[in-house]
Design a protein around this motif. Structure first.
Motif, PDB file in Angstrom:
ATOM      1  N   ARG B 267       0.810  -1.212   0.000  1.00 59.59           N
ATOM      2  CA  ARG B 267       0.000   0.000   0.000  1.00 59.59           C
ATOM      3  C   ARG B 267       0.850   1.272   0.000  1.00 59.59           C
ATOM      4  NH1 ARG B 267      -3.211  -3.209  -1.216  1.00 59.59           N
ATOM      5  NH2 ARG B 267      -5.293  -3.543  -0.347  1.00 59.59           N
ATOM      6  N   VAL B 268       2.112   1.147   0.322  1.00 60.11           N
ATOM      7  CA  VAL B 268       2.999   2.319   0.285  1.00 60.11           C
ATOM      8  C   VAL B 268       4.286   1.946  -0.440  1.00 60.11           C
ATOM      9  CG1 VAL B 268       2.143   3.368   2.413  1.00 60.11           C
ATOM     10  CG2 VAL B 268       4.029   1.737   2.538  1.00 60.11           C
ATOM     11  N   THR B 269       4.875   2.934  -1.067  1.00 58.54           N
ATOM     12  CA  THR B 269       6.186   2.731  -1.674  1.00 58.54           C
ATOM     13  C   THR B 269       7.242   2.873  -0.584  1.00 58.54           C
ATOM     14  OG1 THR B 269       6.447   5.073  -2.084  1.00 58.54           O
ATOM     15  CG2 THR B 269       5.378   3.769  -3.818  1.00 58.54           C
ATOM     16  N   ASP B 270       8.460   2.558  -0.902  1.00 59.70           N
ATOM     17  CA  ASP B 270       9.550   2.719   0.063  1.00 59.70           C
ATOM     18  C   ASP B 270       9.663   4.183   0.501  1.00 59.70           C
ATOM     19  OD1 ASP B 270      10.042   0.064  -0.059  1.00 59.70           O
ATOM     20  OD2 ASP B 270      11.864   0.215  -1.287  1.00 59.70           O
ATOM     21  N   GLU B 271       9.437   5.048  -0.462  1.00 58.82           N
ATOM     22  CA  GLU B 271       9.529   6.481  -0.154  1.00 58.82           C
ATOM     23  C   GLU B 271       8.435   6.898   0.837  1.00 58.82           C
ATOM     24  OE1 GLU B 271       9.073   9.569  -3.324  1.00 58.82           O
ATOM     25  OE2 GLU B 271      11.172   8.991  -3.657  1.00 58.82           O
ATOM     26  N   GLN B 272       7.239   6.439   0.575  1.00 57.60           N
ATOM     27  CA  GLN B 272       6.125   6.779   1.477  1.00 57.60           C
ATOM     28  C   GLN B 272       6.338   6.143   2.851  1.00 57.60           C
ATOM     29  OE1 GLN B 272       3.180   5.128  -1.029  1.00 57.60           O
ATOM     30  NE2 GLN B 272       2.853   7.002  -2.205  1.00 57.60           N
ATOM     31  N   TYR B 273       6.874   4.948   2.824  1.00 55.02           N
ATOM     32  CA  TYR B 273       7.165   4.251   4.086  1.00 55.02           C
ATOM     33  C   TYR B 273       8.128   5.089   4.934  1.00 55.02           C
ATOM     34  CZ  TYR B 273       9.316   0.545   6.987  1.00 55.02           C
ATOM     35  OH  TYR B 273       9.811  -0.201   8.010  1.00 55.02           O
ATOM     36  N   THR B 274       9.186   5.546   4.295  1.00 55.65           N
ATOM     37  CA  THR B 274      10.169   6.361   5.019  1.00 55.65           C
ATOM     38  C   THR B 274       9.520   7.656   5.498  1.00 55.65           C
ATOM     39  OG1 THR B 274      11.846   5.465   3.553  1.00 55.65           O
ATOM     40  CG2 THR B 274      12.462   7.397   4.840  1.00 55.65           C
ATOM     41  N   SER B 275       8.698   8.218   4.659  1.00 54.97           N
ATOM     42  CA  SER B 275       8.054   9.477   5.021  1.00 54.97           C
ATOM     43  C   SER B 275       7.154   9.300   6.245  1.00 54.97           C
ATOM     44  CB  SER B 275       7.239   9.987   3.832  1.00 54.97           C
ATOM     45  OG  SER B 275       6.379  11.013   4.243  1.00 54.97           O
ATOM     46  N   LEU B 276       6.406   8.196   6.275  1.00 50.55           N
ATOM     47  CA  LEU B 276       5.525   7.965   7.422  1.00 50.55           C
ATOM     48  C   LEU B 276       6.334   7.811   8.705  1.00 50.55           C
ATOM     49  CD1 LEU B 276       2.938   5.526   5.775  1.00 50.55           C
ATOM     50  CD2 LEU B 276       2.429   7.773   6.745  1.00 50.55           C
ATOM     51  N   PHE B 277       7.433   7.092   8.607  1.00 49.37           N
ATOM     52  CA  PHE B 277       8.255   6.934   9.816  1.00 49.37           C
ATOM     53  C   PHE B 277       8.865   8.266  10.241  1.00 49.37           C
ATOM     54  CE2 PHE B 277       8.175   2.272   9.782  1.00 49.37           C
ATOM     55  CZ  PHE B 277       8.169   2.058  11.143  1.00 49.37           C
ATOM     56  N   ARG B 278       9.221   9.082   9.253  1.00 47.08           N
ATOM     57  CA  ARG B 278       9.753  10.414   9.603  1.00 47.08           C
ATOM     58  C   ARG B 278       8.700  11.221  10.347  1.00 47.08           C
ATOM     59  NH1 ARG B 278      12.692  11.484   4.179  1.00 47.08           N
ATOM     60  NH2 ARG B 278      14.743  10.632   4.592  1.00 47.08           N
ATOM     61  N   GLN B 279       7.466  11.075   9.928  1.00 46.92           N
ATOM     62  CA  GLN B 279       6.395  11.821  10.607  1.00 46.92           C
ATOM     63  C   GLN B 279       6.230  11.343  12.049  1.00 46.92           C
ATOM     64  OE1 GLN B 279       2.675  12.150   8.258  1.00 46.92           O
ATOM     65  NE2 GLN B 279       3.901  11.463   6.527  1.00 46.92           N
ATOM     66  N   VAL B 280       6.349  10.028  12.220  1.00 47.11           N
ATOM     67  CA  VAL B 280       6.254   9.495  13.586  1.00 47.11           C
ATOM     68  C   VAL B 280       7.404  10.040  14.437  1.00 47.11           C
ATOM     69  CG1 VAL B 280       6.353   7.397  14.987  1.00 47.11           C
ATOM     70  CG2 VAL B 280       5.038   7.413  12.863  1.00 47.11           C
ATOM     71  N   SER B 281       8.601  10.047  13.850  1.00 42.45           N
ATOM     72  CA  SER B 281       9.769  10.558  14.581  1.00 42.45           C
ATOM     73  C   SER B 281       9.595  12.032  14.907  1.00 42.45           C
ATOM     74  CB  SER B 281      11.037  10.374  13.751  1.00 42.45           C
ATOM     75  OG  SER B 281      11.314   9.017  13.591  1.00 42.45           O
ATOM     76  N   ALA B 282       9.080  12.777  13.930  1.00 42.11           N
ATOM     77  CA  ALA B 282       8.928  14.219  14.142  1.00 42.11           C
ATOM     78  C   ALA B 282       7.973  14.507  15.292  1.00 42.11           C
ATOM     79  CB  ALA B 282       8.417  14.875  12.864  1.00 42.11           C
ATOM     80  N   ARG B 283       7.056  13.600  15.524  1.00 42.90           N
ATOM     81  CA  ARG B 283       6.131  13.765  16.651  1.00 42.90           C
ATOM     82  C   ARG B 283       6.750  13.278  17.953  1.00 42.90           C
ATOM     83  NH1 ARG B 283       0.268  12.867  15.111  1.00 42.90           N
ATOM     84  NH2 ARG B 283       0.120  13.336  12.922  1.00 42.90           N
ATOM     85  N   GLY B 284       7.954  12.725  17.866  1.00 40.08           N
ATOM     86  CA  GLY B 284       8.614  12.199  19.066  1.00 40.08           C
ATOM     87  C   GLY B 284       7.942  10.954  19.590  1.00 40.08           C
ATOM     88  N   GLU B 285       7.410  10.132  18.674  1.00 41.52           N
ATOM     89  CA  GLU B 285       6.613   8.984  19.108  1.00 41.52           C
ATOM     90  C   GLU B 285       7.231   7.650  18.729  1.00 41.52           C
ATOM     91  OE1 GLU B 285       2.528   9.337  17.971  1.00 41.52           O
ATOM     92  OE2 GLU B 285       2.422  11.412  18.621  1.00 41.52           O
ATOM     93  N   ARG B 286       8.519   7.631  18.450  1.00 43.10           N
ATOM     94  CA  ARG B 286       9.116   6.355  18.096  1.00 43.10           C
ATOM     95  C   ARG B 286       9.096   5.380  19.272  1.00 43.10           C
ATOM     96  NH1 ARG B 286      12.019   5.497  13.369  1.00 43.10           N
ATOM     97  NH2 ARG B 286      12.002   3.361  14.121  1.00 43.10           N
ATOM     98  N   MET B 287       9.309   5.918  20.464  1.00 43.12           N
ATOM     99  CA  MET B 287       9.355   5.050  21.642  1.00 43.12           C
ATOM    100  C   MET B 287       8.013   4.953  22.356  1.00 43.12           C
ATOM    101  SD  MET B 287      12.314   3.972  21.406  1.00 43.12           S
ATOM    102  CE  MET B 287      12.590   3.039  22.891  1.00 43.12           C
ATOM    103  N   SER B 288       7.235   5.971  22.284  1.00 42.73           N
ATOM    104  CA  SER B 288       5.950   5.945  22.971  1.00 42.73           C
ATOM    105  C   SER B 288       4.947   6.752  22.159  1.00 42.73           C
ATOM    106  CB  SER B 288       6.100   6.518  24.387  1.00 42.73           C
ATOM    107  OG  SER B 288       4.866   6.483  25.050  1.00 42.73           O
TER     108      SER B 288
END
Lengths: 233, 370
Positions: B267-288
């Motif tokens: 459902r996502v390309t590698d680029e979109q996958y990376t982008s989604l994870f970047r958004q999670v990181s930007a929210r500071g939610e990688r760990m919680s």
């Protein structure tokens, strides 16, 4: 695209937020009613305003559980994004779904339509313009209609519009509800036969055999790594 | 007479090094080392009382041998996991598991209904889903069905920010039983993932370590909690993070695991996958992540204690373990009481034959319908 689905199946699929919502609706209703009475206000005098305060109370209670796209201003309509479904919570008008007086609501009611008006909600409303284009839906609209008699929740109907091969219907959440609790492990009981795990409990045989046995690394130490403990059930 | 192993256990639980603890109780490090390594060392009354006082364990704790020690296992843990944390966690695990073993001697528990089945992780997960009797959709509660097939689930009253979980097959007179140990404070979605991951280890692996078995356990956990068939039907093409948060509510898994599933489902390309994870990181939610999934509590440990010691089992449990009553309370709080058994509302079109229905709504409808 969502396939047509039975409303009971949908309700059970989104049971977690629905369950929360019903509980908060009943609680919010009670609390706001009591607050009004304490202030000398008769909630029945302005039912619309009272419904708004209940809505706000429900929203406050739901907020910690909401995904970000459901976050709205406190007095906004209760509108939840539940994966493939969009759920609006509306106070009943004359015991049923409110008429679509706004463009937004008309649009919401029509989300599921396939060239015909959905839910029979709009048939008696002269302002509705039936769109020509027939589209397959990407999302499903649900409407939870509630009503009260004083502080008591007396109506909670979930509406699902009709699809091409699925008749529109509503589900009475108050009546068609069963609370299912996992049984409390009836097989956990006192063992008077003396056949319990006594060897392990002594710490001298089996348990001891495991001590210091680092051969089984990883998160999980396998049973076959212990001599004499290979007979799994 | 005291047992040296108990002194070591209590010290490790305290999180103190030998040097630190020796200083606390007025002994030399060498003296303490000798004390801990002797089976039944002699000790002065003053030192004994000092040990009891500084560790917080009652004197009788040191006067009984330990049992039910868990094998040395590797933790699934964060990178910041230090030896002292590991020792503390392991000591606590042994304390609690010891009482589990002692209670298991006197209480019948569900028969173990699973066995190691090395093979394809996805296929094993699908078979395991069937074994647990899980529906095709979201797993409303993972803990209870897992306990029903004889898995010993123990949650420790120590923080889960550093630890994740571990599992092992423990020996027992009725045969080995699978044990999964988790930690307090772990977010609900991560806790469910940890349990699923450890189940993967228990079923697929016979010990060992390395990235490959971790990957297999993750594949198992993903298929168990979020079957690909359902994901393929539900994850929209190019999903926004907001859509995945909504799915998180329903499926009880982290958004990050859903992003991975979105990629696996195409459902996502590698680029979109990376982008989604970047958004999670930007929210500071990688760990919680925000929007917590409710934590599931295991039940059987507490139920065993209730069977043996009554509805308020803390005093009996503290006597059994040689603990303080406060510690027994902390331990018991990690497990569900009877009133905390998982419950959910179901909507039935007819009076469905749910054997465990406890309440049917029978409110008279008084809607003001025209």
């Amino acid at each position: 695209m969502i396939k047509e689905d039975d409303l009971v199946a949908i309700a059970n699929r989104i049971w977690r937020p629905l369950d929360l919502l019903l509980g908060y609706l009943a609680d919010g209703l009670q609390e706001e009613y009591e607050a009004c009475i304490a202030k000398g206000i008769d909630p029945a005098e302005d039912a619309c305003t009272f419904a708004g305060t209940v809505r706000r109370s429900v929203y406050d209670k739901m907020r910690p559980h909401l995904p970000p796209q459901s976050a709205r201003a406190p007095m906004s309509p209760l509108h939840f994004d539940l994966g493939p479904y969009q759920l609006k919570v509306l106070h009943a008008e004359e015991g049923t779904v409110p008429r679509p007086r706004t463009v937004t609501r008309r649009r919401f009611y029509r989300r599921n339509e396939l060239g015909i008006m959905s839910m029979n909600l709009l048939l008696d409303h002269p302002l509705v313009v039936i769109e020509e284009e027939v589209k397959e839906i990407e999302d499903g609209s649900l409407v939870l209609v509630w009503d009260n008699d004083g502080p008591e929740l007396i109506l909670a109907d979930l509406y699902r519009p009709p699809l091409a091969d699925f008749p529109g219907r509503s589900l009475d959440l108050l009546h068609a509800t069963a609370v299912v609790v996992e049984p409390d492990f009836p097989d956990v009981r006192r063992d008077d036969t003396g056949t319990g795990d006594s060897r392990a409990a002594t710490g001298t045989d089996d348990a001891g055999a495991g001590e210091g046995d680092t051969g089984a690394g990883g998160d999980s130490a396998g049973p076959d790594d212990r001599p004499g403990e290979t007979d799994l059930p | 007479m005291i047992y040296g192993a108990r002194v070591r256990q209590a010290r490790l639980f305290l999180g103190a090094t030998q040097t630190q603890f020796a200083g606390m109780i007025g002994m030399s490090q060498a003296g303490l080392s000798g004390l801990e390594n002797e089976t039944k060392p002699t000790i002065t009354d003053d030192s004994f009382l000092a040990i009891a006082e500084h560790t917080g364990f009652p004197p009788e704790f040191f006067e009984r041998p330990s049992c039910g020690l868990i094998d040395d296992v590797q933790f699934r843990a964060r990178l910041t996991f230090k030896a002292v944390d590991r020792n503390q966690a392991m000591s606590c695990a042994n304390l609690v598991h010891e009482t589990y073993v002692l209670m298991r001697e006197k209480v019948e528990v569900p028969t173990v209904g699973m066995r190691p089945a090395p093979g394809d992780p996805r296929e094993t997960a699908r078979e395991f889903r069937a074994l647990l009797g899980l529906p095709s959709g979201p797993v409303a509660n993972l803990t209870t069905p897992v306990e029903r097939i004889g898995v010993a689930l123990i949650t420790l009253p120590v923080g889960g920010k550093k630890h994740d979980a571990f599992s092992t097959w423990q020996p027992g007179s009725r045969g080995p039983y699978p044990l999964i140990v988790t930690f307090a404070g772990t977010p609900g979605d991560r806790l469910r993932w940890n349990i699923a991951h450890e189940l993967g280890h228990l079923l697929l692996h016979r010990g060992g370590s390395g990235q490959e078995i971790e990957r297999e356990a993750d594949v198992f956990a993903a298929e168990l909690l979020t079957p690909m068939k359902a994901m393929a039907a539900e994850i929209p093409a190019r999903p926004r993070l907001a859509s995945l948060y909504a799915m998180k509510m329903r499926w009880g898994v982290s958004v990050q695991s859903l992003i991975r599933r979105a990629r696996e489902a195409g459902r996502v390309t590698d680029e979109q996958y990376t982008s989604l994870f970047r958004q999670v990181s930007a929210r500071g939610e990688r760990m919680s992540e925000r929007y917590q999934v409710p934590r599931e509590k295991p039940r059987i440990y507490r139920k065993m204690a209730e069977v043996l010691f009554g509805e308020s089992p803390a005093p009996g449990l503290s006597a059994l373990g040689g603990w303080t009553e406060e510690f027994a309370q902390d331990v018991l709080a990690q497990f569900a009481s009877k009133s905390e058994m998982p419950a959910r509302r179901v909507w039935v079109s007819q009076q469905a034959a749910h054997s465990n229905v406890v309440e049917f709504r029978s409110v008279e409808r008084r809607a003001k319908r025209l």
